[in-house]
Design a protein around this motif. Structure first.
Motif, PDB file in Angstrom:
ATOM      1  N   GLU A   1      39.144  48.014  29.730  1.00 49.95           N
ATOM      2  CA  GLU A   1      39.114  47.278  28.543  1.00 49.95           C
ATOM      3  C   GLU A   1      40.197  46.370  28.601  1.00 49.95           C
ATOM      4  O   GLU A   1      40.149  45.273  28.206  1.00 49.95           O
ATOM      5  N   LEU A   2      41.360  46.946  29.102  1.00 53.24           N
ATOM      6  CA  LEU A   2      42.598  45.968  28.801  1.00 53.24           C
ATOM      7  C   LEU A   2      43.030  45.229  30.455  1.00 53.24           C
ATOM      8  O   LEU A   2      43.486  44.213  30.220  1.00 53.24           O
ATOM      9  N   MET A   3      42.657  45.810  31.467  1.00 53.41           N
ATOM     10  CA  MET A   3      42.914  45.152  32.541  1.00 53.41           C
ATOM     11  C   MET A   3      41.935  44.889  33.398  1.00 53.41           C
ATOM     12  O   MET A   3      41.222  45.509  34.338  1.00 53.41           O
ATOM     13  N   ASN A   4      41.259  43.929  32.817  1.00 53.39           N
ATOM     14  CA  ASN A   4      39.628  43.483  33.444  1.00 53.39           C
ATOM     15  C   ASN A   4      39.777  41.979  33.542  1.00 53.39           C
ATOM     16  O   ASN A   4      38.797  41.396  33.093  1.00 53.39           O
ATOM     17  N   ILE A   5      40.883  41.214  33.853  1.00 48.61           N
ATOM     18  CA  ILE A   5      40.845  39.805  33.602  1.00 48.61           C
ATOM     19  C   ILE A   5      39.889  38.977  34.669  1.00 48.61           C
ATOM     20  O   ILE A   5      40.003  39.714  35.901  1.00 48.61           O
ATOM     21  N   TYR A   6      38.951  38.270  34.155  1.00 56.09           N
ATOM     22  CA  TYR A   6      38.206  37.394  34.907  1.00 56.09           C
ATOM     23  C   TYR A   6      37.727  38.113  36.228  1.00 56.09           C
ATOM     24  O   TYR A   6      37.985  38.148  37.505  1.00 56.09           O
ATOM     25  N   GLY A   7      36.572  38.775  36.042  1.00 54.05           N
ATOM     26  CA  GLY A   7      35.753  39.157  36.835  1.00 54.05           C
ATOM     27  C   GLY A   7      35.917  40.489  37.764  1.00 54.05           C
ATOM     28  O   GLY A   7      35.564  40.678  38.690  1.00 54.05           O
ATOM     29  N   ASP A   8      36.836  41.175  37.312  1.00 55.98           N
ATOM     30  CA  ASP A   8      37.331  42.353  37.861  1.00 55.98           C
ATOM     31  C   ASP A   8      36.143  43.578  38.080  1.00 55.98           C
ATOM     32  O   ASP A   8      35.939  44.310  39.078  1.00 55.98           O
ATOM     33  N   ARG A   9      35.210  43.374  37.229  1.00 55.24           N
ATOM     34  CA  ARG A   9      34.135  44.106  37.109  1.00 55.24           C
ATOM     35  C   ARG A   9      33.265  43.965  38.399  1.00 55.24           C
ATOM     36  O   ARG A   9      32.526  44.981  38.769  1.00 55.24           O
ATOM     37  N   GLY A  10      33.464  42.657  39.024  1.00 52.31           N
ATOM     38  CA  GLY A  10      32.654  42.684  40.109  1.00 52.31           C
ATOM     39  C   GLY A  10      32.885  43.528  41.249  1.00 52.31           C
ATOM     40  O   GLY A  10      31.987  44.030  41.947  1.00 52.31           O
ATOM     41  N   ASN A  11      34.335  43.919  41.412  1.00 60.34           N
ATOM     42  CA  ASN A  11      34.697  44.741  42.242  1.00 60.34           C
ATOM     43  C   ASN A  11      34.056  46.175  42.270  1.00 60.34           C
ATOM     44  O   ASN A  11      33.682  46.838  43.099  1.00 60.34           O
ATOM     45  N   VAL A  12      34.284  46.806  40.924  1.00 58.09           N
ATOM     46  CA  VAL A  12      33.788  48.023  40.778  1.00 58.09           C
ATOM     47  C   VAL A  12      32.013  48.131  40.626  1.00 58.09           C
ATOM     48  O   VAL A  12      31.674  48.821  41.416  1.00 58.09           O
ATOM     49  N   LEU A  13      31.462  46.945  40.301  1.00 61.75           N
ATOM     50  CA  LEU A  13      30.157  46.878  40.519  1.00 61.75           C
ATOM     51  C   LEU A  13      29.684  46.788  42.096  1.00 61.75           C
ATOM     52  O   LEU A  13      28.758  47.356  42.433  1.00 61.75           O
ATOM     53  N   THR A  14      30.504  46.116  42.852  1.00 65.75           N
ATOM     54  CA  THR A  14      30.177  46.148  44.371  1.00 65.75           C
ATOM     55  C   THR A  14      30.507  47.520  44.865  1.00 65.75           C
ATOM     56  O   THR A  14      29.425  47.910  45.778  1.00 65.75           O
ATOM     57  N   LEU A  15      31.293  48.208  44.837  1.00 63.19           N
ATOM     58  CA  LEU A  15      31.345  49.737  45.163  1.00 63.19           C
ATOM     59  C   LEU A  15      30.385  50.554  44.646  1.00 63.19           C
ATOM     60  O   LEU A  15      29.659  50.920  45.484  1.00 63.19           O
ATOM     61  N   TYR A  16      30.116  50.573  43.480  1.00 62.06           N
ATOM     62  CA  TYR A  16      29.017  51.048  42.740  1.00 62.06           C
ATOM     63  C   TYR A  16      27.615  51.062  43.623  1.00 62.06           C
ATOM     64  O   TYR A  16      26.891  51.772  43.784  1.00 62.06           O
TER      65      TYR A  16
END
Lengths: 457, 264
Positions: free
Chosen positions: B25-40
Motif C-alpha cells: 500500500e505504501l511502497m508502490n510508486i509507479y508500477g511496482d505492481r508490474g514486478n509482482v504481477l510478472t513473477l506471479y
C-alpha cells in the motif's frame, strides 16, 4: 488605461495566433501567449483587469478541461462573455493566449469572465496574475512523477497558492479527496467544500492506484466508509486526527446512465447532464459549486447543465461506417480506471488503447501497471494496443490475461482500421488514449474528415 | 550463506511460488505492481501454485515461507511511515529468510533501504537494513530517463541487457560485498560516476529501474524464480516481452548520436 506596450503585446499575440491557424500548425493556443508575454510580461495581469466579473481558475489532476467548460457554459448561459483556454493549453502561456485572443485591436479584453483550466504546478503564477474570484481544486492523484514530482510537493505548491488568494477570492474544494482536504483545512479562510454522498455508487475497496491512504497528522491508515473515484470518498482517521470536511454542496441520489447521462440531486434540485461517469458527477458538482460562489440561481444552473457538451477528446463521439466511436482521454491510473469502469457500464467490448510517452504524456510508462486492465479480461472482444509504446501496452494486457488483445500496432491509423474491422456494424468502439495519442488520433480523424479540428470544437 | 543456499531445500514446496510484497500500500510508486504481477504470472503459466502475500505494517505472516520478496519505492511521506516498522518487525525475519535461500528484488527506495544507510543533503544518516553492501547519499538533482544496462555476464542472462526507466535523486555506491547488476549503456544508473547500475549479492537484487523492470526483462524474472526454487524453468513464449525489450534498445541506439537528447 491601455499602455502602448500592452497593445503591442496583444497585437503581436493575435497575429501569431492567426498565422499559426493559417499555416495549420495547430490552434495557436499557446504560442501567442509566449509572444505577448515577451513583449509585455504583465499583459495577462493587465487584460484580466478589464474583466467585469473576474477570473475563475480550475486545477486538479483530472477533470480540469471538462469542469472549466461547464463553468464557462453556465456563465455564457446568462449572456455573459467568457474567455477560456478551452483547448487544454493550461500553462500561464495558454491562459495568456486565451486572453490575448479575447482582446480587441485596442488591446482591451472584451469579456465579463475569464475561466481558465490551470496546470497544478502553474497555480501560484496564475493566482498571482489573475487574482481570481474562485479557484477549484478537483482532486490530486498520482500523475507523471517524472514531470510533476511527488504528490506531496504538488499539494504544498497548491496550498501556498490558495493561501495567497486575494480578498474576496474563494477556494472551491473537493472534500472527498484526502489530499485536497488536507490542503483546505490548512487555509486561513474557509473554502467552499463539495462532495458526493451516495453509498449506492461506492466501490467496495480502495483501488490499487490510490495514493492518499494515510492520515497526514498521525500516519494511521484512513478508514473509508465510501470510495467513489480513486482515493476520493468518505474518509476518517481512526485516531480522529483528520476527517473529510462536511461538504456544503452535496450530490445525493446519483444515477449513472452509461455514457449518456448522469443525474444527481443538489440541495433539493435535480441536476442532469449529458455526460457519463462518476468522475463527471464531480465535474458537474464543481461547476455547480462555482455557480454557488458567484450567486447563480440553482434552477438556472440545472437547466443550463442539461445542455453540457463534452470537451474535445473527452467522451467525444462520432459515427463512421455504421459503428459508433467514443474517444476517451486517460492520463493516469485513476483516470484510466474510471474510463475502464465507464466502458464496462456501457457494456463496451471493442477497444483501441493508444499509449504515448512524449513529455505531455509522461516519459515513464510504468503507470500502466497500476491500471486495472484486468477489468477487460473475459469481457473485451478485441483490444488493439497502439501508440508509441504499443509494445508496452500489449505486454500489460498479456499479464492482465486479456486474451482479446491483438499484436501491438504502433501506427494509430492502422490500429483504427483494425478496430473498425473487428467491430460489428451497429456496434460501439472505444478509443482510449493518453494525451498526445489523443491529439495524434484526432488529427488523423480530422484528416480523414471524420471529425472537426479541435480549435473549432 | 553460500552453504545455506546450496544445502537447504526445505524452504517451500517445489510446486508453488510465494511472493512476499513488502508494503504494497505504501511502497508502490509507479508500477511496482508490474514486478509482482510478472513473477506471479510467470510462475502460474508454468503450472506452479503462485501466491502473493501482502506484508503491510505490522504483518510478518508467512515471511518464513516466502520464496521471493519484492520491495518497491515510495514517496517521501510513505517511506517515512514504513521506516520504523521495517526496522522493528521486518528486519529479523527478512534476514533469516534470505539466509535460508529466499530471493529479494528491491527497487529504488527499497534498494536504498536494503543498504547501510541513506544520507540526506543535510548530512543526516538513516540506517538501512544493511543486507546489501551499498550506501546512498542524496544527490544534487534527479536522474530521470530511459536506461539500458549491459548486464553482469556472471548472471548468464540472454539477451545480455536490461531496460528500464530511472527516476531518483539518491546516489548509491557499492562496497566490495556487492557486484553491480550491470553497466549503463544509456542513462545514469547508481551514481552517475562509475557507470554501474543496481547491485547483486547472492540472492539479493537491488536496482533503480522502473518500467516496470520485470515485464520487459523476463530473463531476470525467471532467474529470480529459478534461484528461489533451485530449479530450471521450462521456457515460455516471450516474443511480446522481448519485442518490447528490443524496441527500447533500438530507440535508445537511434538516439545515441544525439547525446542526451530527450524524447519529443
Amino acid at each position: 488605461m491601455v499602455t502602448p506596450r500592452r497593445r503591442l503585446a496583444v497585437l503581436a499575440g493575435k497575429a501569431t495566433g492567426a498565422l499559426s491557424r493559417a499555416t495549420r500548425r495547430g490552434g495557436g493556443t499557446t504560442f501567442p501567449g509566449d509572444v505577448a508575454r515577451a513583449i509585455d510580461p504583465q499583459v495577462l495581469r493587465r487584460l484580466i483587469g478589464d474583466l467585469r466579473g473576474g477570473a475563475i481558475l480550475i486545477t486538479g489532476t483530472n477533470g480540469k478541461t471538462t469542469t472549466a467548460r461547464l463553468v464557462a457554459g453556465l456563465l455564457q448561459g446568462m449572456g455573459a462573455r467568457v474567455v477560456t483556454n478551452r483547448a487544454g493549453s493550461n500553462l500561464i502561456y495558454g491562459a495568456t493566449a486565451a486572453a490575448v485572443a479575447g482582446a480587441g485591436l485596442d488591446g482591451r479584453l472584451r469579456a465579463d469572465w475569464g475561466v481558465f483550466e490551470i496546470d497544478e504546478a502553474t497555480l501560484p503564477a496564475a493566482v498571482e496574475e489573475t487574482r481570481p474570484v474562485a479557484v477549484v481544486v478537483g482532486n490530486l492523484f498520482r500523475d507523471q512523477l517524472d514531470r510533476y514530482g511527488e504528490l506531496e510537493l504538488l499539494a504544498r505548491t497548491i496550498q501556498g497558492a490558495l493561501e495567497r488568494l486575494p480578498e474576496g477570492g474563494r477556494a472551491v474544494l473537493n472534500a472527498d479527496d484526502p489530499r485536497v482536504g488536507e490542503i483546505g483545512l490548512g487555509l486561513p479562510r474557509p473554502p467552499l467544500w463539495y462532495g458526493v454522498e451516495d453509498r449506492s455508487v461506492s466501490l467496495s475497496e480502495l483501488p490499487h492506484a490510490a495514493d492518499a491512504r494515510t492520515c497526514p497528522h498521525c500516519g494511521a491508515r484512513l478508514e473509508f466508509s465510501a470510495v467513489y473515484v480513486g482515493h476520493d470518498g468518505v474518509y476518517a482517521c481512526p485516531n480522529r486526527d483528520f476527517a473529510r470536511p462536511a461538504p456544503e454542496v452535496v450530490a445525493t441520489s446519483v444515477t449513472l446512465d452509461g455514457l449518456d447521462r448522469i443525474c444527481i440531486e443538489v440541495g433539493g434540485v435535480r441536476v442532469e447532464a449529458p455526460l457519463g461517469g462518476l468522475y463527471n458527477v464531480y465535474n458537474v458538482l464543481a461547476a455547480f459549486s462555482v455557480g454557488t460562489v458567484l450567486g447563480l440561481n440553482q434552477h438556472f444552473m440545472a437547466e443550463s447543465l442539461k445542455k453540457a457538451v463534452a470537451a474535445f477528446g473527452r467522451q467525444e463521439r462520432f459515427e463512421r461506417r455504421g459503428r459508433r466511436f467514443t474517444i476517451m482521454l486517460a492520463k493516469n491510473p485513476t483516470g484510466f480506471n474510471e474510463i475502464l469502469r465507464e466502458s464496462e457500464r456501457a457494456d463496451g467490448r471493442h477497444f483501441l488503447i493508444g499509449l504515448n510517452d512524449r513529455i505531455a504524456d509522461g516519459r515513464d510508462v510504468s503507470w500502466i501497471w497500476d491500471v486495472d486492465f484486468e477489468l477487460l479480461a473475459g469481457r473485451a472482444e478485441v483490444v488493439v494496443p497502439s501508440g508509441v509504446r504499443a509494445h508496452d501496452m500489449a505486454l500489460r494486457l498479456k499479464y492482465a490475461e486479456v486474451t482479446a488483445a491483438t499484436e501491438p500496432e504502433p501506427d494509430l491509423g492502422l490500429a483504427l482500421d483494425r478496430l473498425t474491422e473487428a467491430t460489428p456494424e451497429g456496434g460501439d468502439a472505444y478509443l482510449l488514449c493518453t494525451y498526445t495519442a489523443m491529439l495524434d488520433l484526432r488529427a488523423l480523424l480530422v484528416q480523414r474528415g471524420w471529425l472537426r479540428p479541435y480549435w473549432a470544437t | 550463506m553460500a552453504a545455506a543456499i546450496l544445502g537447504d531445500v526445505s524452504r517451500g514446496d517445489p510446486e508453488s511460488l510465494t511472493i512476499g510484497w513488502l508494503y504494497p500500500e505504501l511502497m508502490n510508486i509507479y508500477g511496482d505492481r508490474g514486478n509482482v504481477l510478472t513473477l506471479y504470472q510467470r510462475a502460474r503459466w508454468r503450472g506452479l501454485q503462485a501466491e502473493v502475500v501482502d506484508l503491510d505494517k505490522g504483518a510478518t505472516r508467512a515471511m518464513d515461507r516466502v520464496d521471493i520478496f519484492f520491495f518497491g519505492g515510495g514517496q517521501d511521506r510513505e517511506q517515512a511511515l514504513v521506516y520504523d516498522d521495517l526496522i522493528e518487525t521486518k528486519a529479523v525475519p527478512l534476514a533469516r529468510a534470505l539466509e535460508e535461500g529466499a530471493v529479494i528484488l528491491a527497487i529504488c527506495g527499497g534498494y536504498q533501504l536494503l543498504g547501510h544507510y541513506y544520507q540526506t543533503a543535510e548530512g543526516q544518516r538513516f540506517p538501512g537494513l544493511g543486507l546489501l553492501d551499498v550506501r546512498t547519499e542524496a544527490g544534487p538533482r534527479r536522474c530521470i530517463g530511459d536506461v539500458v544496462v549491459d548486464v553482469d555476464p556472471e548472471l548468464g542472462l540472454t539477451p545480455p541487457t536490461l531496460v528500464g526507466f530511472e527516476n531518483h535523486s539518491g546516489r548509491t555506491f557499492l562496497g566490495s560485498g556487492a557486484r553491480p547488476l550491470g553497466r549503463v549503456r544509456r542513462g545514469r544508473g547508481n551514481n552517475e560516476e562509475d557507470g554501474t547500475e543496481g547491485a547483486v549479492a547472492n540472492n539479493i537484487f537491488g536496482s533503480y529501474l522502473h518500467g516496470s523492470l520485470l515485464p520487459k526483462n523476463p530473463h531476470l524474472a525467471d532467474l529470480m524464480i529459478e534461484r528461489a526454487k533451485r530449479c530450471r524453468l521450462p521456457r515460455l513464449d516471450d516474443r511480446l516481452e522481448l519485442a518490447a525489450h528490443r524496441w527500447i534498445l533500438e530507440r535508445e541506439a537511434a538516439r545515441r548520436p544525439l547525446g542526451d537528447a530527450r524524447a519529443r
